[in-house]
Design an enzyme around this catalytic site. Structure first.
Site, mmCIF file in Angstrom:
data_model
loop_
_atom_site.group_PDB
_atom_site.id
_atom_site.type_symbol
_atom_site.label_atom_id
_atom_site.label_comp_id
_atom_site.label_asym_id
_atom_site.label_seq_id
_atom_site.Cartn_x
_atom_site.Cartn_y
_atom_site.Cartn_z
ATOM 1 N N ASP A 16 -0.255 -3.410 -8.473
ATOM 2 C CA ASP A 16 -1.072 -2.460 -7.707
ATOM 3 C C ASP A 16 -0.200 -1.515 -6.883
ATOM 4 O O ASP A 16 0.896 -1.884 -6.462
ATOM 5 C CB ASP A 16 -2.025 -3.254 -6.786
ATOM 6 C CG ASP A 16 -3.214 -2.418 -6.347
ATOM 7 O OD1 ASP A 16 -3.420 -1.322 -6.896
ATOM 8 O OD2 ASP A 16 -3.938 -2.868 -5.441
ATOM 9 N N ASN A 60 -11.935 -0.739 -13.691
ATOM 10 C CA ASN A 60 -11.134 0.485 -13.724
ATOM 11 C C ASN A 60 -11.781 1.603 -14.550
ATOM 12 O O ASN A 60 -11.378 2.761 -14.461
ATOM 13 C CB ASN A 60 -9.702 0.210 -14.222
ATOM 14 C CG ASN A 60 -8.842 -0.560 -13.243
ATOM 15 O OD1 ASN A 60 -7.979 -1.341 -13.619
ATOM 16 N ND2 ASN A 60 -9.061 -0.351 -11.942
HETATM 17 C C1 IPE Z 1 -6.385 -4.350 -9.765
HETATM 18 O O1 IPE Z 1 -6.073 -3.200 -9.079
HETATM 19 C C2 IPE Z 1 -6.406 -4.067 -11.231
HETATM 20 C C3 IPE Z 1 -5.114 -3.822 -11.841
HETATM 21 C C4 IPE Z 1 -3.955 -3.952 -11.272
HETATM 22 C C5 IPE Z 1 -5.174 -3.421 -13.231
HETATM 23 P P1 IPE Z 1 -7.203 -2.226 -8.499
HETATM 24 O O2 IPE Z 1 -6.500 -1.155 -7.768
HETATM 25 O O3 IPE Z 1 -8.113 -1.809 -9.583
HETATM 26 O O4 IPE Z 1 -7.999 -3.203 -7.522
HETATM 27 P P2 IPE Z 1 -8.918 -2.904 -6.258
HETATM 28 O O5 IPE Z 1 -9.948 -1.913 -6.685
HETATM 29 O O6 IPE Z 1 -8.031 -2.341 -5.180
HETATM 30 O O7 IPE Z 1 -9.472 -4.239 -5.865
HETATM 31 C C1 IPE Z 2 -2.485 -0.080 -10.205
HETATM 32 O O1 IPE Z 2 -2.258 0.994 -9.378
HETATM 33 C C2 IPE Z 2 -2.645 0.326 -11.642
HETATM 34 C C3 IPE Z 2 -3.995 0.158 -12.188
HETATM 35 C C4 IPE Z 2 -5.029 -0.331 -11.566
HETATM 36 C C5 IPE Z 2 -4.177 0.586 -13.553
HETATM 37 P P1 IPE Z 2 -3.455 1.815 -8.750
HETATM 38 O O2 IPE Z 2 -3.795 2.948 -9.658
HETATM 39 O O3 IPE Z 2 -4.589 0.919 -8.427
HETATM 40 O O4 IPE Z 2 -2.785 2.383 -7.433
HETATM 41 P P2 IPE Z 2 -3.444 2.501 -6.003
HETATM 42 O O5 IPE Z 2 -4.014 1.159 -5.654
HETATM 43 O O6 IPE Z 2 -4.495 3.548 -6.098
HETATM 44 O O7 IPE Z 2 -2.311 2.887 -5.112
HETATM 45 MG MG MG Z 3 -5.132 -0.129 -6.787
#
Ligand code: IPE
Ligand code: IPE
Ligand code: MG
Length: 248
Positions: A18, A66
């Site tokens: 994340d 997502n």
């Molecule tokens: C969790 O990250 C999913 C992945 C790393 C693929 P998210 O960024 O989607 O999670 P939330 O929404 O902050 O819980």
């Molecule tokens: C994790 O990074 C990757 C996926 C969930 C695919 P994020 O895209 O969630 O990055 P933040 O949480 O917005 O910084």
């Molecule tokens: Mg995230």
């Protein structure tokens, strides 16, 4: 000098990767650039984990939730995945890493499914090391799917009726052939599991770091491994030290 002890390593580490978006924002870049930087971190972390003796690495790459992101970001993530599988095929072949996936692949674009099927086939015979990519993954959907398939097997008579035990039921999870994670790492400072491996995490150690995923590297992984080695895993028993005293 302080010598870190890496003799106790988790057999299976699962990463909630994340913080890609925040990493990009901090640099005035587009979110997709953060995702690209995230793939570079994946390469470093996967290589190093196996060098340290880990056997299974799970990467949470795309959750069912997502899909709620803007279409352009989803498209970019899918394209990055296809590119990653093509360009880094050697990471898998040279290091004898088997590719596995968990999640509902049927909803993914054809190109992604084809790329995965191809690399899965090429790496199917490797047994020592496994990378599991969680794609269109939801722990709750996994459990519902397992319940449905278990019930169907009972109805068909291929599974005995009666109350299932955990070893029997867990064969219907996506993780059927994968041991439970010993360590779950989440980057970016969020303290939650976000629908990831909820039942498999029953006895996992949890490591949270504020480091954003694109900045997570060999050193950060070592820090997580040192944390892991310091934990006493009791699985419901009392501490071994106390047990020894009791036995005296
Ligand atoms: C969790 O990250 C999913 C992945 C790393 C693929 P998210 O960024 O989607 O999670 P939330 O929404 O902050 O819980
Ligand atoms: C994790 O990074 C990757 C996926 C969930 C695919 P994020 O895209 O969630 O990055 P933040 O949480 O917005 O910084
Ligand atoms: Mg995230």
């Amino acid at each position: 000098m302080f010598e870190a002890d890496f003799s106790v390593v988790p057999r299976h580490i699962a990463f909630i990767m994340d913080g890609n978006g925040r990493w990009a924002k901090a640099r005035g870049q587009e979110r997709v650039q953060g995702h690209f930087a995230g793939t570079q971190a994946v390469i470093k972390v996967v290589k190093h984990a196996f060098e340290r003796g880990v056997k299974y690495v799970t990467l949470y790459a795309f959750s069912t939730e997502n899909w709620k992101r803007p279409a352009a970001e989803i498209d970019a993530l899918m394209s990055l995945l296809v590119r990653f599988l093509q360009e880094h095929e050697n990471l898998f072949l040279d290091n004898k890493i088997r590719l596995e996936t968990i999640g509902d692949l049927s909803a993914l674009p054809e190109q992604v499914r084809a790329g995965i099927a191809d690399l899965k086939e090429k790496t199917a015979d490797f047994e020592e090391r496994t990378v599991v990519v969680a794609l269109n993954y939801s722990s709750r959907n996994e459990i519902l799917n397992a319940a449905k398939n278990y019930a169907a097997a009972v109805a068909a008579g291929t599974e005995s009726s009666g109350t299932p035990d955990w070893p029997t039921f867990s064969k219907y999870l996506y993780t059927e052939a994968i041991p439970d994670p010993d360590l779950i790492v989440r980057t970016s400072g969020e303290l939650r599991l976000s629908n990831f491996l909820l039942v498999q995490a029953a006895y996992a150690e949890l490591y949270f770091t504020r480091v954003l995923w694109p900045d997570f590297d060999e050193r950060e992984l070592d820090a997580a491994l040192i944390f892991y080695a310091s934990r006493e895993r009791r699985f419901g028993k009392i501490s071994e030290q106390i047990q020894k005293k009791t036995d005296l």
